[in-house]
Scaffold this active site. Structure first.
Site, PDB file in Angstrom:
ATOM      1  N   ASP A 151       0.873  -1.187   0.000  1.00  0.00           N
ATOM      2  CA  ASP A 151       0.000   0.000   0.000  1.00  0.00           C
ATOM      3  C   ASP A 151       0.910   1.237   0.000  1.00  0.00           C
ATOM      4  OD1 ASP A 151       0.891  -0.635   2.603  1.00  0.00           O
ATOM      5  OD2 ASP A 151      -0.841   0.284   3.568  1.00  0.00           O
ATOM      6  N   HIS A 160       8.938  -0.838   9.528  1.00  0.00           N
ATOM      7  CA  HIS A 160       8.024  -1.979   9.389  1.00  0.00           C
ATOM      8  C   HIS A 160       8.286  -2.807   8.121  1.00  0.00           C
ATOM      9  CE1 HIS A 160       5.734   0.052  12.512  1.00  0.00           C
ATOM     10  NE2 HIS A 160       5.548   1.100  11.739  1.00  0.00           N
TER      11      HIS A 160
END
Ligand code: BDR
Ligand code: CA
Length: 331
Positions: free
Chosen positions: A14, A245
């Site tokens: 994303d 992340h």
């Protein structure tokens, strides 16, 4: 075709500042050959994420990797509009990249994943760094997917630490808990890279400066994006730095970093509509016995690393985009 030492990888993302770092890491790693990318709504809408991905591939000189737009909405409800306070309105920290003239492929992200899994049976490795809507859709399109895919690495969840969207839920999982529940219930080997390990491996301002001074367009753009990302993380860490992340998930997927604690356990996702919605319920009760083997468990939950991540990431990026030194400067 794949190089002899590189595995074929499908990336579902994303894009997203840390997604952009993960993409750059996979492009730079000699252990990975990216054969397809799908996008999903999360940090930004799926179509916007695909545009960012095409532009990043163009900047990196690899415009031929197919990019497919995936699900705009989660299985339940509608897309919430993204995270402009974290990633900027354009998803990449308001950095303006040169526009690629390439378009996304006609198939959906789930269709692309299924096609690649059939093309590379038993070999394709999946890295999912956004909500899991496309992966769940692919499982429904091709029930044999767990046997066709070599493994799946997911950035998401919070095992023994708080969430980042609710007290217990992390963004990628809570943005589509029903899809995540399907993916964890499927019969395949999953590696989960949760907040436990991504919030404890940070990128500092000195690392960002290394990217900015490398003298190449890709690390330069990443360094600029990180300026925006650092701004958000001041509220978390109290200083200019950021969690890592998605690039950490990419690095773990390619086997680039050594793990310290990573038990293989059962993981379930809370799909109720109470305060636990989106929680990754990891059965870590073996903690007091050094995590003995659990029968039937398929999910490796990475809790800590045996080495620092940021220097490794910079080294991999520098192997692809080596620092340009001014003429006459000492190496
Ligand atoms: C995850 O959510 C997104 O904001 C990031 O790109 C990362 O994949 C972190 O919770
Ligand atoms: Ca992401």
């Amino acid at each position: 075709m794949t190089q002899s030492t590189a595995s074929p990888f499908y990336l579902d993302c994303d894009t997203g500042i840390d997604d952009a770092l993960a993409l750059a890491y996979l492009l730079a790693s000699p252990r990975a050959e990216l054969v397809g990318i799908g996008t999903v709504s999360g940090n930004i809408g799926a179509a916007g994420g695909a545009r960012n991905t095409l532009d990043l591939l163009h900047l990196a000189g690899q415009p031929d990797i197919p990019v497919a737009v995936g699900a705009h909405d989660p299985q339940v409800g509608t897309f919430h509009g993204g995270a402009p306070h974290v990633h900027g309105v354009n998803g990449i920290g308001e950095v303006e990249l040169p526009t690629s003239d390439r378009e996304t492929v006609a198939e959906s992200a789930a269709e692309l994943l299924v096609r690649l899994a059939r093309q590379f049976p038993g070999e394709l490795r999946v890295v999912a760094i956004g909500p899991l809507t496309n992966i769940a859709e692919a499982l429904r399109l091709e029930p044999e997917l767990p046997r066709l895919v070599a493994d799946v690495t997911i950035m998401g969840g919070a095992a023994l630490v708080p969430g980042n969207m609710t007290p217990v839920a992390e963004a990628n999982i809570v943005n589509d808990p029903e899809a995540a529940a399907e993916v964890f219930a499927a019969d395949w080997n999953v590696t989960l890279v949760p907040l436990d390990v991504t919030m404890t491996n940070v990128l500092e301002e000195s690392h960002r400066q290394e990217l900015l001074s490398a003298g190449h367009a890709v690390p330069q753009a990443l360094g600029e994006m990180l300026g925006y990302y650092f701004g958000f993380y001041v509220s978390q860490f109290g200083r200019e730095c950021s969690a890592m992340h998605d690039p950490l998930a990419a690095a773990i997927a390619v086997g680039g970093v050594e793990l310290a604690v990573a038990p293989v356990v059962h993981v379930e996702v809370d799909t109720t509509h109470g305060p636990g919605r989106g929680q990754t319920v990891c059965d870590l009760r073996g903690i007091y016995q050094g995590y003995p083997a659990v029968e039937g468990a398929r999910c490796r939950v990475v809790l800590s690393l045996a080495e620092e991540f940021a220097p490794h990431m910079l080294e991999v990026l520098a192997s692809r985009w080596p620092a340009v030194r001014p003429e006459g400067a000492a190496a």
